[in-house]
Scaffold this motif. Structure first.
Motif, short mmCIF file in Angstrom:
data_model
loop_
_atom_site.label_atom_id
_atom_site.label_comp_id
_atom_site.label_asym_id
_atom_site.label_seq_id
_atom_site.Cartn_x
_atom_site.Cartn_y
_atom_site.Cartn_z
N PRO A 25 0.84 -1.20 0.00
CA PRO A 25 0.00 0.00 0.00
C PRO A 25 0.87 1.25 0.00
O PRO A 25 1.92 1.29 0.63
N GLY A 26 0.41 2.25 -0.74
CA GLY A 26 1.13 3.53 -0.80
C GLY A 26 0.25 4.65 -0.29
O GLY A 26 -0.76 4.42 0.37
N GLU A 27 0.63 5.84 -0.61
CA GLU A 27 -0.13 7.03 -0.22
C GLU A 27 -1.26 7.28 -1.19
O GLU A 27 -1.11 7.06 -2.39
N GLY A 28 -2.39 7.76 -0.71
CA GLY A 28 -3.49 8.15 -1.58
C GLY A 28 -4.38 6.98 -2.00
O GLY A 28 -4.46 5.96 -1.33
N GLU A 29 -5.05 7.16 -3.13
CA GLU A 29 -6.01 6.18 -3.63
C GLU A 29 -5.32 4.85 -3.92
O GLU A 29 -4.31 4.79 -4.62
N THR A 30 -5.86 3.76 -3.38
CA THR A 30 -5.27 2.43 -3.50
C THR A 30 -5.08 2.01 -4.95
O THR A 30 -4.07 1.41 -5.30
N PHE A 31 -6.03 2.33 -5.84
CA PHE A 31 -5.93 1.92 -7.24
C PHE A 31 -4.67 2.47 -7.89
O PHE A 31 -4.09 1.84 -8.75
N LEU A 32 -4.23 3.65 -7.47
CA LEU A 32 -3.04 4.25 -8.06
C LEU A 32 -1.77 3.94 -7.29
O LEU A 32 -0.68 3.97 -7.84
N SER A 33 -1.87 3.60 -6.01
CA SER A 33 -0.67 3.50 -5.19
C SER A 33 -0.28 2.08 -4.77
O SER A 33 0.89 1.82 -4.54
N ALA A 34 -1.21 1.15 -4.63
CA ALA A 34 -0.89 -0.21 -4.16
C ALA A 34 -0.52 -1.08 -5.35
O ALA A 34 -1.26 -1.95 -5.77
N ARG A 35 0.68 -0.84 -5.90
CA ARG A 35 1.10 -1.52 -7.12
C ARG A 35 2.51 -2.09 -6.96
O ARG A 35 3.31 -1.57 -6.20
N ALA A 36 2.76 -3.13 -7.72
CA ALA A 36 4.11 -3.67 -7.88
C ALA A 36 4.37 -3.70 -9.38
O ALA A 36 3.53 -4.18 -10.14
N GLU A 37 5.49 -3.17 -9.82
CA GLU A 37 5.80 -3.08 -11.25
C GLU A 37 6.62 -4.28 -11.70
O GLU A 37 7.55 -4.69 -11.02
N LEU A 38 6.29 -4.82 -12.87
CA LEU A 38 7.07 -5.87 -13.50
C LEU A 38 8.34 -5.23 -14.06
O LEU A 38 8.25 -4.29 -14.86
N PRO A 39 9.52 -5.70 -13.64
CA PRO A 39 10.75 -5.12 -14.17
C PRO A 39 10.85 -5.36 -15.68
O PRO A 39 10.71 -6.49 -16.14
N ILE A 47 3.77 -2.72 -16.83
CA ILE A 47 2.92 -3.83 -16.39
C ILE A 47 3.07 -3.92 -14.88
O ILE A 47 4.18 -3.90 -14.36
N GLY A 48 1.96 -4.02 -14.20
CA GLY A 48 2.03 -4.08 -12.75
C GLY A 48 0.90 -4.86 -12.14
O GLY A 48 -0.07 -5.23 -12.80
N LEU A 49 1.04 -5.10 -10.86
CA LEU A 49 0.04 -5.80 -10.05
C LEU A 49 -0.59 -4.77 -9.13
O LEU A 49 0.11 -3.94 -8.54
N ILE A 50 -1.91 -4.80 -9.03
CA ILE A 50 -2.64 -3.90 -8.13
C ILE A 50 -3.37 -4.77 -7.12
O ILE A 50 -4.08 -5.70 -7.49
N ALA A 51 -3.20 -4.49 -5.84
CA ALA A 51 -3.91 -5.21 -4.79
C ALA A 51 -4.96 -4.28 -4.19
O ALA A 51 -4.62 -3.32 -3.51
#
Length: 83
Positions: A25-39, A47-51
């Motif tokens: 989880p990051g700061e602000g709206e979860t849809f924009l912040s709770a991500r992991a990026e595919l290297p 490309i990323g994962l959103i939880a």
């Protein structure tokens, strides 16, 4: 062909990649912040994962187009305009 800094595989098993990744989880709206990026190399696509937690949320504007693939559960998206 092998994957290296200069070559990118044309297909990635997203399910296999997402199995070992945790979106923090990051700061602000979860849809924009709770991500992991595919290297991957720099380019026009990321490309990323959103939880997302259960419930709902609102994002005022997206910084770019999004394609969403839902691995489990369901996701309902609304827009205030049709383009």
């Amino acid at each position: 062909m092998t994957t290296s800094q200069t070559a990118t595989r044309s297909f990635v098993d997203l399910r296999a990649w997402a199995t070992g990744v945790t979106a923090q989880p990051g700061e602000g709206e979860t849809f924009l912040s709770a991500r992991a990026e595919l290297p991957q190399p720099e380019g026009p696509v990321s490309i990323g994962l959103i939880a997302l937690p259960q419930g709902s949320g609102t994002v005022a504007a997206m910084p770019a187009d999004e394609l969403v693939i839902v691995e489990s559960g369901s996701c309902l998206l609304y827009t205030s305009r049709c383009v």
